[in-house]
Design an enzyme around this catalytic site. Sequence first.
Site, PDB file in Angstrom:
ATOM      1  N   LYS A  42      -6.156  -4.695   1.822  1.00  0.00           N
ATOM      2  CA  LYS A  42      -6.213  -3.915   2.922  1.00  0.00           C
ATOM      3  C   LYS A  42      -4.994  -3.346   3.753  1.00  0.00           C
ATOM      4  O   LYS A  42      -5.160  -2.644   4.648  1.00  0.00           O
ATOM      5  CB  LYS A  42      -7.077  -4.906   3.932  1.00  0.00           C
ATOM      6  CG  LYS A  42      -8.418  -5.274   3.028  1.00  0.00           C
ATOM      7  CD  LYS A  42      -9.687  -4.856   3.841  1.00  0.00           C
ATOM      8  CE  LYS A  42     -10.735  -4.676   2.833  1.00  0.00           C
ATOM      9  NZ  LYS A  42     -11.529  -6.152   2.617  1.00  0.00           N
ATOM     10  N   ARG A  43      -3.980  -4.001   3.342  1.00  0.00           N
ATOM     11  CA  ARG A  43      -2.594  -3.925   4.024  1.00  0.00           C
ATOM     12  C   ARG A  43      -1.983  -2.474   3.403  1.00  0.00           C
ATOM     13  O   ARG A  43      -0.971  -2.177   3.646  1.00  0.00           O
ATOM     14  CB  ARG A  43      -1.659  -5.057   3.373  1.00  0.00           C
ATOM     15  CG  ARG A  43      -2.063  -6.300   4.630  1.00  0.00           C
ATOM     16  CD  ARG A  43      -1.145  -7.379   4.387  1.00  0.00           C
ATOM     17  NE  ARG A  43      -0.945  -7.927   2.924  1.00  0.00           N
ATOM     18  CZ  ARG A  43      -1.859  -8.734   2.495  1.00  0.00           C
ATOM     19  NH1 ARG A  43      -2.834  -9.406   3.244  1.00  0.00           N
ATOM     20  NH2 ARG A  43      -1.540  -9.024   0.916  1.00  0.00           N
TER      21      ARG A  43
END
Length: 477
Positions: free
Chosen positions: A256-257
């Site tokens: 998700k980063r």
Amino acid sequence: MNKIRVRYAPSPTGYLHIGGARSALFNYLFAKHHHGDFILRIEDTDVARNIPGAIESQTNDLKWLGIIPDESMDNPNPECGPYRQMEKLDIYQKYCDYLLEKGYAYECFCSAEDLAKSKEEQLARGISSPRYDRRCLRLSLEEKEELKAKGIKPAIRLKMPHNEILEFDDMVRGKMSFKSDDIGDFVIMKSNGIPTYNFAVVIDDYMMKISHVLRGEEHLSNTPKQLQIYKYLGIEPPVFGHLSIITNEAGKKLSKRDHDIRQFIAEYRKAGYLKEAIFNFLFLLGFSPEGENEIYSKDEAIKIFDVNHLSSAPSMFDNKKLNWMNAHYIKNMSSDDYLKFVKNFVLDEYRIISPDKLDYLLLLFQPEIKAASEVNKLLDEIYHPHPLNDEQLAFLNLDSSKIVLNKFKEKVEKLANFSKENVNALFKEIMNETSLKGKFVYLPVRLKLTGLEHGLEIYNILYALGKEEIYCRISTN
Ligand code: GLU
């Protein structure tokens, strides 16, 4: 052969992610290729992590992609439901009671602190993957009654057998084998009466008559746990297949980063990607068709889908390929379809442009854009002149530029319309009258009007702006 029945089983802890959408897609294609059923089930037992709106959003995004379930909460088959786990706690309890009765499961009264302490002790003794030490398995009936009388509610653990091999033939990876001794006695029912994922999923897949399970690689280590539950219940497990991980361009598992990759289907919808392009792109994320073709419609994908062509090697999320694919689908739309689609993305501030002019400009952009929302940037280049830098200002300050701009202003007034021929003729006249050429004639006008050195052909910019705005921009200092 029994009917093929597969499922996509999201937890409503977030919106539809690329990885989830790909699992849903492969299950859907598998079902449709074999004239089977595709089922949508909601796995909402991790109550604290559920977020409001996630079920609706996931359902809508799947529908948008054309991944339509044959059975779901909205369209249940009364023999197989409920389709949402929190609505069937009593059913899980019944199966749990059976396992307890048979001695395949046992009550565990350990607190989180007890478990943490035991884990620490095992690590200190050099045990690298600590397991539950089974202390509650040794409790007598009286001891258990005593603990219950104190108000302590037990969780239920599955009693893993000793020295057994749990094997299965993975549709993607071939033979997989696990030792039962490597798996600790895991919790199947929490003390609050809510089942854990590994338990609920078995009961659900069984009740829903699921024949095949295609899911992400992260569930590979859960499969032997689930197989043991199937064994204890005396029921046949489905055929499993675990899809490869999706990586970023650096080869790392997508996280998700990774901010330069949009991760959620809703983000692609919002940016103006076409469902056909996303569908096509996801289809090739782990599926390798024969031949070189990269463009597949939904019908073609259904026709050629074959689990033997699923790759167990990681699949790289190639942003450039996705953009190329979306541009391809946009370019191939009919003008009417394209305009209808792209107009949904035009910002309000550009809706004051006359409809004919807006259509004309949007059609000019059709071969250029990779996603519909990009039309705003292109409109912005026309309607909001870019600030000039020192070099550009110096160029506009040349005597030649001033002469060109004055002549342009005079001549543009007399122009009947901004056709390509008329505008070319106008610049020709200026060249003849001034003996200036090329960029000394075109660039002053372009810079004065847009602040940019490149962009649409100049007659299109003139048409877009109209005489009044042209005067205004040419006249300001
Ligand atoms: N709810 C699980 C997940 O979201 C589904 C796993 C499975 O397909 O068994 O990962």
